[in-house]
Design a protein around this motif. Structure first.
Motif, PDB file in Angstrom:
ATOM      1  N   ASP A 184      68.824  59.929  25.899  1.00 20.54           N
ATOM      2  CA  ASP A 184      68.516  58.806  25.028  1.00 20.54           C
ATOM      3  C   ASP A 184      69.456  57.637  25.273  1.00 20.54           C
ATOM      4  OD1 ASP A 184      66.394  59.991  23.831  1.00 20.54           O
ATOM      5  OD2 ASP A 184      67.424  60.505  21.972  1.00 20.54           O
ATOM      6  N   ALA A 185      68.956  56.451  24.976  1.00 18.20           N
ATOM      7  CA  ALA A 185      69.754  55.238  25.118  1.00 18.20           C
ATOM      8  C   ALA A 185      70.729  55.045  23.965  1.00 18.20           C
ATOM      9  CB  ALA A 185      68.845  54.024  25.209  1.00 18.20           C
ATOM     10  N   ILE A 186      70.512  55.756  22.853  1.00 19.33           N
ATOM     11  CA  ILE A 186      71.414  55.691  21.700  1.00 19.33           C
ATOM     12  C   ILE A 186      71.533  57.073  21.085  1.00 19.33           C
ATOM     13  CG2 ILE A 186      70.926  53.270  21.146  1.00 19.33           C
ATOM     14  CD1 ILE A 186      69.028  54.248  18.957  1.00 19.33           C
ATOM     15  N   LEU A 187      72.616  57.288  20.335  1.00 18.23           N
ATOM     16  CA  LEU A 187      72.730  58.498  19.540  1.00 18.23           C
ATOM     17  C   LEU A 187      71.610  58.536  18.508  1.00 18.23           C
ATOM     18  CD1 LEU A 187      76.484  58.958  18.496  1.00 18.23           C
ATOM     19  CD2 LEU A 187      75.189  60.330  20.120  1.00 18.23           C
ATOM     20  N   LYS A 188      71.126  59.722  18.227  1.00 19.90           N
ATOM     21  CA  LYS A 188      70.165  59.886  17.135  1.00 19.90           C
ATOM     22  C   LYS A 188      70.971  60.124  15.851  1.00 19.90           C
ATOM     23  CE  LYS A 188      66.336  59.966  17.164  1.00 19.90           C
ATOM     24  NZ  LYS A 188      65.358  58.898  16.845  1.00 19.90           N
ATOM     25  N   GLU A 189      71.218  59.030  15.126  1.00 14.24           N
ATOM     26  CA  GLU A 189      71.951  59.100  13.866  1.00 14.24           C
ATOM     27  C   GLU A 189      71.063  58.864  12.654  1.00 14.24           C
ATOM     28  OE1 GLU A 189      76.216  57.431  14.067  1.00 14.24           O
ATOM     29  OE2 GLU A 189      75.059  56.139  15.420  1.00 14.24           O
ATOM     30  N   ARG A 190      69.904  58.270  12.876  1.00 10.56           N
ATOM     31  CA  ARG A 190      68.984  57.957  11.776  1.00 10.56           C
ATOM     32  C   ARG A 190      67.567  57.986  12.321  1.00 10.56           C
ATOM     33  NH1 ARG A 190      72.233  54.132  12.917  1.00 10.56           N
ATOM     34  NH2 ARG A 190      73.360  54.390  10.961  1.00 10.56           N
ATOM     35  N   LEU A 191      66.610  58.096  11.429  1.00 13.18           N
ATOM     36  CA  LEU A 191      65.215  58.201  11.824  1.00 13.18           C
ATOM     37  C   LEU A 191      64.669  56.849  12.266  1.00 13.18           C
ATOM     38  CD1 LEU A 191      64.038  60.473   8.893  1.00 13.18           C
ATOM     39  CD2 LEU A 191      64.405  61.180  11.258  1.00 13.18           C
ATOM     40  N   PHE A 192      63.863  56.873  13.309  1.00 13.82           N
ATOM     41  CA  PHE A 192      63.273  55.655  13.856  1.00 13.82           C
ATOM     42  C   PHE A 192      61.853  55.476  13.337  1.00 13.82           C
ATOM     43  CE2 PHE A 192      60.498  53.759  17.141  1.00 13.82           C
ATOM     44  CZ  PHE A 192      61.036  52.483  17.158  1.00 13.82           C
ATOM     45  N   GLY A 193      61.480  54.218  13.143  1.00 15.41           N
ATOM     46  CA  GLY A 193      60.116  53.893  12.784  1.00 15.41           C
ATOM     47  C   GLY A 193      59.838  52.428  13.028  1.00 15.41           C
ATOM     48  N   LEU A 194      58.585  52.055  12.851  1.00 13.69           N
ATOM     49  CA  LEU A 194      58.149  50.679  13.081  1.00 13.69           C
ATOM     50  C   LEU A 194      58.169  49.898  11.772  1.00 13.69           C
ATOM     51  CD1 LEU A 194      55.081  51.318  15.398  1.00 13.69           C
ATOM     52  CD2 LEU A 194      57.479  51.027  16.034  1.00 13.69           C
ATOM     53  N   ASP A 195      58.531  48.619  11.890  1.00 15.71           N
ATOM     54  CA  ASP A 195      58.519  47.800  10.690  1.00 15.71           C
ATOM     55  C   ASP A 195      57.103  47.328  10.384  1.00 15.71           C
ATOM     56  OD1 ASP A 195      57.924  45.363  12.076  1.00 15.71           O
ATOM     57  OD2 ASP A 195      60.053  45.014  12.453  1.00 15.71           O
ATOM     58  N   ASN A 196      56.968  46.568   9.324  1.00 15.93           N
ATOM     59  CA  ASN A 196      55.654  46.184   8.821  1.00 15.93           C
ATOM     60  C   ASN A 196      54.835  45.394   9.842  1.00 15.93           C
ATOM     61  OD1 ASN A 196      53.577  45.878   6.977  1.00 15.93           O
ATOM     62  ND2 ASN A 196      54.473  44.099   6.001  1.00 15.93           N
ATOM     63  N   ALA A 197      55.505  44.590  10.660  1.00 16.40           N
ATOM     64  CA  ALA A 197      54.790  43.795  11.656  1.00 16.40           C
ATOM     65  C   ALA A 197      54.525  44.581  12.934  1.00 16.40           C
ATOM     66  CB  ALA A 197      55.587  42.535  11.983  1.00 16.40           C
ATOM     67  N   GLY A 216      53.908  48.002  13.261  1.00 14.91           N
ATOM     68  CA  GLY A 216      52.881  49.036  13.138  1.00 14.91           C
ATOM     69  C   GLY A 216      51.502  48.430  12.981  1.00 14.91           C
ATOM     70  N   ASN A 217      50.511  49.019  13.644  1.00 18.86           N
ATOM     71  CA  ASN A 217      49.166  48.439  13.506  1.00 18.86           C
ATOM     72  C   ASN A 217      48.573  48.684  12.116  1.00 18.86           C
ATOM     73  OD1 ASN A 217      48.937  51.209  14.329  1.00 18.86           O
ATOM     74  ND2 ASN A 217      46.793  50.885  14.841  1.00 18.86           N
ATOM     75  N   HIS A 218      49.214  49.569  11.330  1.00 18.74           N
ATOM     76  CA  HIS A 218      48.848  49.702   9.920  1.00 18.74           C
ATOM     77  C   HIS A 218      50.073  49.567   9.029  1.00 18.74           C
ATOM     78  CE1 HIS A 218      45.434  52.160  11.777  1.00 18.74           C
ATOM     79  NE2 HIS A 218      44.910  51.026  11.364  1.00 18.74           N
ATOM     80  N   GLY A 219      51.033  48.784   9.464  1.00 18.91           N
ATOM     81  CA  GLY A 219      52.222  48.569   8.653  1.00 18.91           C
ATOM     82  C   GLY A 219      53.347  49.509   9.026  1.00 18.91           C
ATOM     83  N   GLU A 220      54.375  49.539   8.187  1.00 12.93           N
ATOM     84  CA  GLU A 220      55.573  50.336   8.466  1.00 12.93           C
ATOM     85  C   GLU A 220      55.203  51.808   8.642  1.00 12.93           C
ATOM     86  OE1 GLU A 220      54.957  48.602   5.731  1.00 12.93           O
ATOM     87  OE2 GLU A 220      55.633  49.623   3.915  1.00 12.93           O
ATOM     88  N   ARG A 243      44.260  43.651   5.999  1.00 12.64           N
ATOM     89  CA  ARG A 243      45.665  43.521   5.617  1.00 12.64           C
ATOM     90  C   ARG A 243      45.781  42.655   4.367  1.00 12.64           C
ATOM     91  NH1 ARG A 243      50.741  44.400   8.769  1.00 12.64           N
ATOM     92  NH2 ARG A 243      50.169  45.731  10.506  1.00 12.64           N
ATOM     93  N   LEU A 244      44.834  42.829   3.473  1.00 10.53           N
ATOM     94  CA  LEU A 244      44.763  41.987   2.286  1.00 10.53           C
ATOM     95  C   LEU A 244      46.088  41.971   1.543  1.00 10.53           C
ATOM     96  CD1 LEU A 244      43.012  40.294   0.360  1.00 10.53           C
ATOM     97  CD2 LEU A 244      42.413  42.409  -0.803  1.00 10.53           C
ATOM     98  N   TYR A 245      46.644  43.142   1.314  1.00 14.87           N
ATOM     99  CA  TYR A 245      47.904  43.198   0.590  1.00 14.87           C
ATOM    100  C   TYR A 245      49.087  43.414   1.529  1.00 14.87           C
ATOM    101  CZ  TYR A 245      50.952  43.818  -3.400  1.00 14.87           C
ATOM    102  OH  TYR A 245      51.953  43.650  -4.335  1.00 14.87           O
ATOM    103  N   GLY A 246      48.832  43.793   2.778  1.00 18.06           N
ATOM    104  CA  GLY A 246      49.921  43.982   3.737  1.00 18.06           C
ATOM    105  C   GLY A 246      50.331  45.433   3.850  1.00 18.06           C
ATOM    106  N   GLY A 247      51.154  45.698   4.873  1.00 20.86           N
ATOM    107  CA  GLY A 247      51.677  47.046   5.063  1.00 20.86           C
ATOM    108  C   GLY A 247      50.583  48.051   5.340  1.00 20.86           C
ATOM    109  N   GLY A 251      49.123  57.413   5.876  1.00 21.81           N
ATOM    110  CA  GLY A 251      50.154  56.618   5.229  1.00 21.81           C
ATOM    111  C   GLY A 251      51.518  57.249   5.396  1.00 21.81           C
ATOM    112  N   ALA A 252      52.399  57.001   4.440  1.00 20.52           N
ATOM    113  CA  ALA A 252      53.746  57.573   4.493  1.00 20.52           C
ATOM    114  C   ALA A 252      53.652  59.088   4.568  1.00 20.52           C
ATOM    115  CB  ALA A 252      54.536  57.143   3.269  1.00 20.52           C
TER     116      ALA A 252
END
Length: 877
Positions: free
Chosen positions: A93-106, A108-112, A752-756, A858-859
């Motif tokens: 890996d290019a970085i230590l795995k210290e925290r979980l990775f995910g996509l932000d609201n913009a 992700g194709n369906h939000g975070e 994306r009426l309400y977003g996320g 979703g989440a």
């Protein structure tokens, strides 16, 4: 003879911890470290309020947080002065795995969207034992691939998940199990067990970490805590806590690495400043920067273990964080003991659940609830004004969000909706979560409900804070319902109800009810607005945004929620009146208010339009146009089913034994005979005179249930959809010259009426289904077997409302239970796990579920409201 199984969770060692004199001390340490602190409003000091962009994942390893900490499989004290967590590195890996990775609201194709595989497996309320599993690839983590492919995909495409990348193919990954056990209230042990799932040897760096939350960089002259190596252990000194010591051991010796939990402005902004920085351990291991760490002291330390595991091999290592001078402990035996105590606790809880798979699902749902307890620290006044000695925040921030919530000052352990996607409380989520928590820890459930009505949470005008992105938004008012349910659950468990709790919360909820009446029924017609109300994309337009000039919207859900709220407050007041008759006045007040609302929504006179549509036999939102016309929005959604929530049965002993109550009720009904017709009365031999208070009666109830129980509309194999399936052909309406459309979408929304990742246009939602089931049971309590409906519609089978409620509960639990093919419908998006016998018992509790096939959406860890399935699995709950 074998030991007798405890008859109650109170009789177990865990139950005695929770209800003993040291109960609060046992709660001092827990899994209170967030899974994500970056990208949150409280860490956003931008001029434009774009929290995701201001503090992205790429900054998280290098920038010190202001209001909290995050980490993988974390643990901390309740003030988060000291934090424990895990770092991993597979040497690719290019970085230590210290925290979980995910996509932000913009991105992700369906939000975070979190892009990791992790599971909360076990835990007890005192956190004397906790266990979770993280699946870590042996190849380079596909950060760039996940970002790029999700950016390429559109709203109509499926999300690109970590399993889709192929990184877990051929079992090229590690199962990393993290457990915590408490020897005493503040003597903590962490055990990390790594299992090489690949058939060939593999290397892994494992780094249990200890660090201090940064409290010294924000002015005020706070001294910096320290971790200093003395022999083979560390001494941990903090100005707020007694001295502690840290030790670590495993099959191989470890190397201690140190840095400071402070921002690396060299990397972030190109500024020269002395290190070592927060990312020092990362830079030492990954980039070989020898000066990035020290080897004797710092405010962050890691025990570095380099493991070489043969194919299929497992290894364990330990870290202990204990008061200075603590004696030796047999770590392996302690973990065995605490896990056995957890088995006893759940054995007592699950005595009447005969199916082993159902017991597994319930235990994981409750484990997710326990792991979702986080420190939520946010002082809005200080956040808006900035810290002494720091650059002043941009003036524009005063007008972006939450500027009218300067009173809000939170530093509390709070149940989060989802530890990654929603690492902040939401008021209606919290109420639903408290009801699920009360199954195992009614004390914590009550504490959570009391939090929201404290002066430093509740607005001076009576509003409860919605969520940190918009504290002034409106969440459904479920608080009174949740308080009553938690009261009942504790009374069933202990034999005694906490009336002091009810009394404290009632006085604050009187203020909140007044806020609803004054702010959401501005014209005094007893038809309510409310806006968002948690339902995001359910409408044709964003109900939180202002309507075009001259338009207004009477909401069926807003009106139903307030009607239900009135009944819940009446119910609480009647209970308190048993101890103090003064509460009879309050009970009568809410009895009357409910009837005014019932009259308005059903249009008993010409003073209001009403929200019941006789043509479609359904409740609709009604749009008031500038020219005075009223138009029902004939989009059949759960908005029109929510009036079922407003139902309460009063038994004779409840309304005739309290001094003056019966006379007051009869006097009002005599004064308003039009509203008296909305109250159903029934005399049943042996049970006496019963009253049914509901927004629907008799045939109208059957008419609405025809829609709800129609498989071509709301009823699916796994529960009640949020939008009628008939709208596969879109519904359209002209508003202010614009064509607005909505269609049934069983999975992710194309709008994306309400977003996320907001989506109420077809999927199944656990909280709404759960409340519908409760309502049907309350109707059945009045009607008993004298009321039946065709279920499903068109089947010819007539069922009582209790039978319908039970069947809906079974449909919902089938989402999580193994079917005849050994698959869980909710886990169908994880075929690799479902096909592996070693992973088949792993369960995720998603935010919502596909309206046709039940797939989780979703989440992925919304073990807040989705944990209500634990109650559906519990007989008699």
């Amino acid at each position: 003879m074998p030991a007798r199984s405890p008859s109650s969770i109170l009789d177990t060692p865990e139950g005695q911890r929770l209800h003993g004199p040291d109960a609060e001390h046992w709660r001092q340490w827990g899994p209170y470290l967030s899974e994500r602190q970056w990208g949150t409003v409280r860490e956003d000091y931008s001029a434009d309020g774009e929290a995701w962009k201001y503090f992205p994942h790429d900054h998280a390893r290098s920038r010190a947080y202001r209001w909290g900490e995050d980490g993988l499989a974390g643990f901390s004290d309740k003030d988060q002065y000291w934090c424990l967590g895990l770092a991993l590195w597979n040497e690719h890996d290019a970085i230590l795995k210290e925290r979980l990775f995910g996509l932000d609201n913009a991105e992700g194709n369906h939000g975070e969207d979190v892009k990791e595989l992790y599971f909360y497996l076990d835990g007890v309320p005192s956190h004397a034992y906790m266990r979770m599993l993280y699946k870590y690839p042996q190849g380079a983590f596909p950060y760039a691939d996940l970002v790029a492919e999700n950016a390429r995909r559109g709203l109509d495409d499926a999300e690109y998940e970590i399993l889709d990348t192929g990184i877990f193919e051929d079992d090229r990954y590690f199962d990393v199990t993290v457990e915590y056990a408490k020897h005493t209230v503040d003597d903590l042990l962490m055990r990390v067990t790594v299992h090489n799932r690949y058939h060939q040897p593999a290397r892994l760096r494992v780094l249990p970490q200890v660090w201090a939350r940064n409290t010294w960089s924000w002015g005020g002259g706070q001294p910096r805590p320290s971790l200093c190596l003395e022999g083979e252990r560390l001494l941990a000194r903090h100005p707020k806590l007694p001295e502690r010591e840290v030790s670590a051991w495993g099959a191989e010796p470890c190397q201690w690495l140190f840095c400071h939990n402070q921002s690396n402005f060299q990397r972030l902004e190109g500024l020269a400043c002395p290190g070592p920085f927060k990312d020092g351990i990362n830079d030492y291991l990954v980039h070989g920067q020898a000066t990035a760490v020290t080897f004797d002291s710092g405010s962050k330390a890691a025990a570095h273990f380099a493991l070489e595991l043969a194919g299929g091999q497992s290894r364990s290592l330990y870290l202990r964080f204990a008061p200075a001078g603590s004696g030796p402990v047999n770590a392996r035996r302690l973990f065995e003991q605490r896990r056995a105590e957890a088995d006893q606790f759940y054995g007592a809880l699950q005595q009447r659940i005969t199916d082993a798979d159902a017991r597994n699902v319930q235990r994981q749902a409750l484990a997710g609830l326990l792991w979702s307890k986080q420190l939520y620290y946010f002082d809005v006044n200080q956040w808006l004004d900035g810290d002494p000695g720091q650059p002043a925040p941009p003036e524009s921030r005063q007008h972006l969000r939450n500027s009218h919530w300067r009173h809000l000052s939170n530093c509390d352990i709070v149940s989060m909706p989802d530890t990654w996607e929603y690492p902040w409380y939401a008021s209606w989520d919290l109420g639903l979560q408290a009801v699920a928590f009360a199954l195992i820890d009614p004390g914590f459930a009550k504490q959570q409900l009391l939090l929201l009505v404290k002066d430093r949470f509740m607005h001076p005008n009576g509003q409860l804070p919605a969520y940190e992105w918009r504290f002034d938004d409106a969440n459904p008012p479920v608080h009174a319902w949740a308080c009553w349910r938690v009261y009942q659950q504790e009374k069933a468990l202990t034999g005694e109800g906490d009336m002091d709790f009810l009394e404290r919360v009632l006085h604050k909820l009187l203020l909140n009810f007044s806020w609803w009446v004054n702010r959401k029924d501005s014209e005094g017609r007893n038809l309510f607005q409310g806006g968002f109300l948690g339902l995001d994309n359910i409408a044709l337009f964003d109900r939180s945004a202002p309507l075009p000039p001259g338009y207004s919207l009477d909401q069926a859900d807003g009106t139903a929620w307030v009607a239900a709220y009135a009944l819940d407050l009446m119910r609480i007041a009647l209970e308190l009146a048993r101890r103090n008759p003064v509460y009879v006045d309050i009970a009568v007040k809410f009895f009357e208010h409910f009837l005014y609302i019932a009259g308005a929504i059903n249009r008993v006179d010409d003073s209001a339009e009403g929200l019941w549509d006789e043509q479609d036999q359904f409740f609709y939102d009604v749009l008031q146009r500038p020219d005075g016309r009223s138009e029902p929005l004939r989009l059949r959604s759960i908005v029109g089913l929510l009036p079922l929530f407003a139902v309460q049965v009063l038994e004779q002993h409840e309304h005739e034994c309290l001094p003056g109550l019966a006379q007051r009720l009869l006097g009002f009904l005599h004064h308003r005979p039009d509203l008296a017709n909305l109250v159903s009365r029934w005399y049943e031999p042996g049970k006496g005179n019963r009253l049914l208070l509901a927004l629907l009666r008799g045939e109208r109830t059957k008419d609405l249930l025809k829609r709800m129980l129609d498989e071509n509309e709301f009823l699916s194999e796994f529960g009640i959809r949020s939008l009628s399936r008939v709208f596969e052909q879109p519904f359209a309406l002209q508003v202010d010259g614009k064509q607005l459309c909505a269609r049934y979408e069983p999975a992710e929304s194309g709008s994306r009426l309400y977003g996320g990742n907001s989506n109420w246009r077809g999927p199944l939602w656990m909280p709404i289904n759960y409340l519908l089931i409760e309502s049907l049971r309350e109707f059945h309590r009045y009607y008993d077997v004298n009321f039946s409906v065709e279920y499903p519609r068109g089947s010819g089978y007539l069922a009582s409302l209790q039978e319908v409620a039970d069947s809906l509960g079974q449909r919902l639990t089938r989402l999580f239970l193994l079917d005849e093919d050994g698959r869980r419908p909710s886990m169908s998006g994880y075929p690799q796990l479902q096909a592996d016998a070693r992973d088949r018992d792993l369960v995720l509790f998603h935010e919502y579920f596909h309206g046709d096939n039940g797939r989780g959406l979703g989440a992925s860890h919304q073990t807040g409201w989705t944990a209500l399935v634990a109650l559906l699995l519990q007989p008699g709950a």
